[in-house]
Design an enzyme around this catalytic site. Structure first.
Site, mmCIF file in Angstrom:
data_model
loop_
_atom_site.group_PDB
_atom_site.id
_atom_site.type_symbol
_atom_site.label_atom_id
_atom_site.label_comp_id
_atom_site.label_asym_id
_atom_site.label_seq_id
_atom_site.Cartn_x
_atom_site.Cartn_y
_atom_site.Cartn_z
ATOM 1 C CG HIS A 16 -2.089 -0.959 1.063
ATOM 2 N ND1 HIS A 16 -3.085 -0.787 0.135
ATOM 3 C CD2 HIS A 16 -2.388 -2.110 1.735
ATOM 4 C CE1 HIS A 16 -3.956 -1.784 0.235
ATOM 5 N NE2 HIS A 16 -3.549 -2.597 1.195
ATOM 6 C CG ASP A 67 -2.617 4.941 -2.834
ATOM 7 O OD1 ASP A 67 -1.837 4.080 -3.272
ATOM 8 O OD2 ASP A 67 -3.480 4.700 -1.970
#
Length: 380
Positions: A130, A160
């Site tokens: 992540h 992200d």
């Protein structure tokens, strides 16, 4: 066609997590016709929240890509498109029958944009991860935090969104520009670890020049300097101070009512601990909004620290229309801005599969064919 600088650009988005939808949102915001391919079976799609702003401004079709007929629908969509966006782990799109080779066989001019955490190759390519993991390995997480304390995750903004979705959008536009001369599409490999590393470019230069000498939380831009930090006000709120230059520092001193004091030299790191105490004590005398009002009209570089939910109501943001209301939800407006081809306010997110029949009709599917796909549970 929607208004905006990307009006007429056709994009296929394979539904995924944050970075891929963000790239598609940026393109849709600026006028591209984006069709999002969602899952067909009710309850199977757990990738986004209801009314997610990251799905605004585009149509959606529900397709079961595990069935050959579903794959064919997406390939036919790709045939008439300029861009395809996917955010799966390496090899997943290929196994679906929707990898670059399969898609380019049907449309060699298509720009195939893919975003992953680790990239399409390398020892970690197939590993899970992540934002916090990609930023950690890229060197973007370690510098963020207070001195003597552990690194603090900057939400999931670094890998992200900035290092992933925005980098993918930039790569797609670069490939489209190149296509104007070559006539060919290509694959854009946007790895979040690459993007997060790219965001630290200035830090490497500062370190080499000796102006980032210390550990985390002790340098000029990481909260180590008292003139570049946040401070608590009398009402328990916070202000941000960024008075680096001498002139700006001089204005800050006046705003804080410190002009009559014999202050340490603000650019001398040896004086920073004492100077921080002085600034903190001065800020703590005022409620946030009163102190902000004192700074208005100056170059003190003192601003309120607002929550994302407060930001829309700030006078500057309100005047510029930095936030818009879409589907009853205040959210950031499209950016950047264009003087000749401004985009419109995006449409509210469509329900999953809402536009399936309309898009299939555009692809040449007759009503009987559409009904057959629906009966076979190929489409939503």
């Amino acid at each position: 066609m929607k208004p905006g600088p990307l009006s007429g650009l056709k994009v296929v988005e394979l539904a995924g997590l944050a970075p891929a939808p963000f790239a598609a949102t940026m393109l849709a915001d600026l006028g591209a016709d984006v069709v999002r391919v969602d899952r067909a079976r009710p309850g199977a799609d757990v990738l986004s929240i209801p009314g997610d702003p990251l799905t605004r401004g585009r149509r959606t079709i529900g397709v079961d890509t595990k069935k050959p007929e579903g794959v064919e629908v997406v390939l036919r969509l790709a045939e008439r498109s300029d861009v395809l966006i996917e955010g799966f782990r390496p090899g997943v799109a290929e196994r679906m029958g929707l990898g670059p080779e399969q898609v380019h066989a049907r449309n060699p001019r298509l720009v195939y944009g893919r975003v992953t955490g680790w990239g399409q190759d390398g020892p970690l390519a197939s590993a899970a991860g992540h934002d916090i993991n990609y930023a950690g390995i890229a060197g973007a997480l370690e510098p963020i935090g207070r001195a003597g304390e552990k690194p603090v995750p900057p939400l999931n903004l670094v890998a992200d969104f900035a290092g992933g979705g925005m980098l993918l959008a930039m790569g797609i536009m670069s490939a489209l520009y190149e296509r104007t001369s070559s006539g060919k599409g290509q694959v854009v490999d946007a790895a979040m670890v690459d993007g997060a590393a790219l965001l630290t470019t200035q830090l490497h230069g500062m370190r080499a020049a000796g102006v980032w000498p210390g550990e985390r939380g002790t340098n000029m831009l990481d909260g180590g300097a008292p003139f570049y930090d946040t401070y608590e006000t009398a009402d328990g709120k916070y202000v941000a101070v960024g008075a680096i230059e001498m002139r700006f520092w001089g204005d800050l001193v006046k705003v804080l009512g410190l002009e009559d004091q014999d202050l340490p030299v603000h650019l001398d790191p040896a004086q920073w601990p004492r100077l921080r105490e002085i600034v903190a004590a001065a800020v703590a005398k005022y409620p946030r909004d009163e102190l902000v009002a004192r700074a208005e009209g100056t170059d003190a570089c003192l601003t309120p620290v607002l929550s994302p939910w407060e930001a829309a109501d700030h006078p500057h943001n309100a005047a510029r229309g930095t936030f818009v209301e879409i589907g009853g939800l205040k959210q950031p407006a499209p950016a950047p801005r264009f003087d000749r081809t401004p985009p419109e306010t995006p449409e509210a997110p469509h329900e999953r599969g809402e536009d399936t029949a309309e898009v299939l009709a555009e692809l040449g599917y007759g009503s009987d064919a559409v009904e057959g796909l629906r009966t076979g549970e190929v489409i939503a």
